[in-house]
Design a protein around this motif. Structure first.
Motif, PDB file in Angstrom:
ATOM      1  N   ALA A  78       0.830  -1.197   0.000  1.00 33.90           N
ATOM      2  CA  ALA A  78       0.000   0.000   0.000  1.00 33.90           C
ATOM      3  C   ALA A  78       0.864   1.246   0.000  1.00 33.90           C
ATOM      4  O   ALA A  78       2.083   1.186   0.205  1.00 33.90           O
ATOM      5  CB  ALA A  78      -0.930  -0.008   1.213  1.00 33.90           C
ATOM      6  N   GLY A  79       0.224   2.398  -0.242  1.00 35.17           N
ATOM      7  CA  GLY A  79       0.922   3.671  -0.246  1.00 35.17           C
ATOM      8  C   GLY A  79       0.221   4.690   0.624  1.00 35.17           C
ATOM      9  O   GLY A  79      -0.963   4.550   0.955  1.00 35.17           O
ATOM     10  N   ILE A  80       0.949   5.711   1.011  1.00 37.26           N
ATOM     11  CA  ILE A  80       0.400   6.827   1.781  1.00 37.26           C
ATOM     12  C   ILE A  80       0.635   8.113   0.999  1.00 37.26           C
ATOM     13  O   ILE A  80       1.756   8.394   0.558  1.00 37.26           O
ATOM     14  CB  ILE A  80       1.045   6.937   3.173  1.00 37.26           C
ATOM     15  CG1 ILE A  80       0.697   5.708   4.015  1.00 37.26           C
ATOM     16  CG2 ILE A  80       0.579   8.209   3.891  1.00 37.26           C
ATOM     17  CD1 ILE A  80       1.347   5.699   5.393  1.00 37.26           C
ATOM     18  N   TYR A  81      -0.444   8.879   0.828  1.00 36.69           N
ATOM     19  CA  TYR A  81      -0.375  10.169   0.154  1.00 36.69           C
ATOM     20  C   TYR A  81      -0.635  11.260   1.191  1.00 36.69           C
ATOM     21  O   TYR A  81      -1.627  11.196   1.929  1.00 36.69           O
ATOM     22  CB  TYR A  81      -1.413  10.247  -0.971  1.00 36.69           C
ATOM     23  CG  TYR A  81      -1.523  11.628  -1.596  1.00 36.69           C
ATOM     24  CD1 TYR A  81      -0.677  12.004  -2.635  1.00 36.69           C
ATOM     25  CD2 TYR A  81      -2.462  12.551  -1.137  1.00 36.69           C
ATOM     26  CE1 TYR A  81      -0.765  13.267  -3.199  1.00 36.69           C
ATOM     27  CE2 TYR A  81      -2.554  13.812  -1.692  1.00 36.69           C
ATOM     28  CZ  TYR A  81      -1.709  14.169  -2.724  1.00 36.69           C
ATOM     29  OH  TYR A  81      -1.800  15.431  -3.273  1.00 36.69           O
ATOM     30  N   ILE A  82       0.235  12.258   1.257  1.00 36.92           N
ATOM     31  CA  ILE A  82       0.091  13.378   2.183  1.00 36.92           C
ATOM     32  C   ILE A  82      -0.173  14.643   1.364  1.00 36.92           C
ATOM     33  O   ILE A  82       0.668  15.057   0.561  1.00 36.92           O
ATOM     34  CB  ILE A  82       1.363  13.601   3.029  1.00 36.92           C
ATOM     35  CG1 ILE A  82       1.844  12.287   3.659  1.00 36.92           C
ATOM     36  CG2 ILE A  82       1.126  14.686   4.074  1.00 36.92           C
ATOM     37  CD1 ILE A  82       0.962  11.772   4.746  1.00 36.92           C
ATOM     38  N   HIS A  83      -1.352  15.235   1.545  1.00 33.47           N
ATOM     39  CA  HIS A  83      -1.686  16.447   0.783  1.00 33.47           C
ATOM     40  C   HIS A  83      -1.278  17.688   1.564  1.00 33.47           C
ATOM     41  O   HIS A  83      -1.753  17.919   2.677  1.00 33.47           O
ATOM     42  CB  HIS A  83      -3.182  16.496   0.476  1.00 33.47           C
ATOM     43  CG  HIS A  83      -3.543  17.627  -0.450  1.00 33.47           C
ATOM     44  ND1 HIS A  83      -3.180  17.624  -1.768  1.00 33.47           N
ATOM     45  CD2 HIS A  83      -4.208  18.793  -0.234  1.00 33.47           C
ATOM     46  CE1 HIS A  83      -3.616  18.742  -2.344  1.00 33.47           C
ATOM     47  NE2 HIS A  83      -4.234  19.468  -1.429  1.00 33.47           N
ATOM     48  N   ILE A  84      -0.387  18.475   0.972  1.00 38.14           N
ATOM     49  CA  ILE A  84       0.072  19.723   1.580  1.00 38.14           C
ATOM     50  C   ILE A  84      -0.610  20.878   0.830  1.00 38.14           C
ATOM     51  O   ILE A  84      -0.209  21.218  -0.295  1.00 38.14           O
ATOM     52  CB  ILE A  84       1.609  19.846   1.505  1.00 38.14           C
ATOM     53  CG1 ILE A  84       2.281  18.601   2.103  1.00 38.14           C
ATOM     54  CG2 ILE A  84       2.066  21.122   2.207  1.00 38.14           C
ATOM     55  CD1 ILE A  84       1.929  18.327   3.555  1.00 38.14           C
TER      56      ILE A  84
END
Length: 389
Positions: free
Chosen positions: A16-22
């Motif tokens: 799986a992956g983790i996306y961090i929205h800045i």
């Protein structure tokens, strides 16, 4: 063949992956409809909220191991080294992390000084996605980008000098008055700068953007669809001639440099989206966070709801499977389609693609259905026709 495909499918869904929205930018580009703010005064509070969400949402991915982390935006390069380290350390403490971790940070050229690049490397960033958009000063000004051509060139060279060579850049085509020569010059820069990956997007008029306003009020010329199609064809031919793998409609890579994070989306893997307006998917549900920095921070601090959730039915999952598969070089695997959805859906799909196959828009390779080069020009229309509505 079926056993191999099923085994592969069972393996990759455990990653799986983790996306961090800045959600911050220095200024708005005329075409952008992503969620962001140019006011950064609440950035420390937002980073703290991201940390809270990471803890609250870690069960969403179950026991799956994290193989990619992606800082997107907005402009993630506006994060300080301390803020970046805080987020990464929180991920490492709360999730099962693969040893061979891909950590990507989107950046604007004007943020990437040698000191900043060294700090990013020290933090564990091992892939940069730089928002170049164009190497033409005229086009950069048209798009209302904040950086200069010299800053774009310097950012790439300085990153490479520090050993950050896993670089992707974004380019835009179909810009009004962008002739073929200028577009090819932009592409040729990729070779001279030794860039191993790039994403190329057609300029699209999104609602409520400055571009939409300017075109509506006849201040600038509308998008020329014929020019856009011509530039996409030039792009595909150029990529093939220069040995770039056209592995997704908008993405191109040298051997071994495919974006693992973005590929996880297209291969149907799970991902957790953290931050305002971020989306998540775990094969059973889709979630999306509130698109407001202030409301997001308040909700996390006061333990209030901050996302909506949707359970996906079989038809929706089927449409998603077709959409993602046909966008990529891997295509729609008929064995996996049968495994996931059964013989009725398989028969329906095989029947409905026949007219496109007859026109040379779809091809079959190793029991996988793929768009031909001419089919990629009509990708949206073809996929829409194949969906169950």
């Amino acid at each position: 063949m079926l056993l191999n495909n099923v085994t592969l499918y069972a393996t990759f869904v455990k990653m799986a992956g983790i996306y961090i929205h800045i959600p911050y930018c220095r200024q708005a580009c005329i075409y952008c409809n992503f969620h962001f703010s140019t006011q950064v005064k609440n950035k420390p509070a937002l980073v703290d909220a991201l940390l809270l969400e990471l803890v609250q949402r870690k069960v969403y991915l179950g026991s799956d191991r994290i193989e990619t982390i992606y800082f997107g935006g907005g402009t993630p390069s506006l994060l300080s080294t301390e803020e970046l380290d805080k987020i990464l350390n929180h991920i490492y403490q709360n999730f099962n992390i693969e040893d061979d971790l891909e950590v990507t940070l989107e950046a604007n050229p004007d943020d990437l000084t040698p000191a900043k690049l060294q700090a990013l490397k020290n933090s564990g960033i091992n892939r940069l996605s730089i928002g170049i958009q164009s190497f033409s000063s005229k086009e950069i000004q048209y798009l209302n980008r904040i950086h200069t051509v010299d800053q774009a060139l310097d950012s790439i060279k300085q990153a490479q000098d520090l050993g950050l060579t896993n670089i992707s850049i974004d380019l835009i085509y179909g810009i009004p008055h962008q002739n073929d020569d200028v577009w090819v010059e932009n592409l040729n820069r990729i070779i001279t700068l030794s860039i191993p990956h790039f994403s190329a997007y057609s300029l699209t008029v999104e609602p409520k953007t400055q571009l939409a306003h300017l075109i509506k009020n006849k201040i600038i010329s509308p998008i020329d669809d014929a020019q856009t199609a011509s530039h996409f064809q030039l792009l595909m031919d150029w990529a093939e001639n220069n040995k770039f793998d056209h592995y997704e409609i908008s993405n191109f890579a040298k051997e071994g440099k495919i974006s693992r994070h973005n590929s996880s989306y297209w291969l149907g893997k799970k991902y957790l989206g953290i931050g305002p307006a971020a989306h998540s998917y775990n094969t059973n549900t889709r979630q999306w966070n509130i698109a407001s920095n202030t409301k997001y921070i308040k909700a996390l601090n006061e333990n209030l709801p901050y996302y909506e959730i949707e359970s996906l039915n079989t038809n929706e999952n089927y449409n998603e499977f077709l959409l993602l598969g046909l966008r990529t070089k891997w295509g729609v695997d008929l064995d996996v389609l049968n495994l996931k959805f059964g013989a009725t859906y398989l028969e329906k799909f095989c029947t409905e693609i026949k007219p496109y196959q007859a026109k040379g828009l779809i091809k079959i390779e190793d029991n996988k259905i793929k768009l031909s080069q001419s089919g990629k020009l009509l990708a949206d229309a073809i996929m829409s026709d194949l969906f169950i509505v």
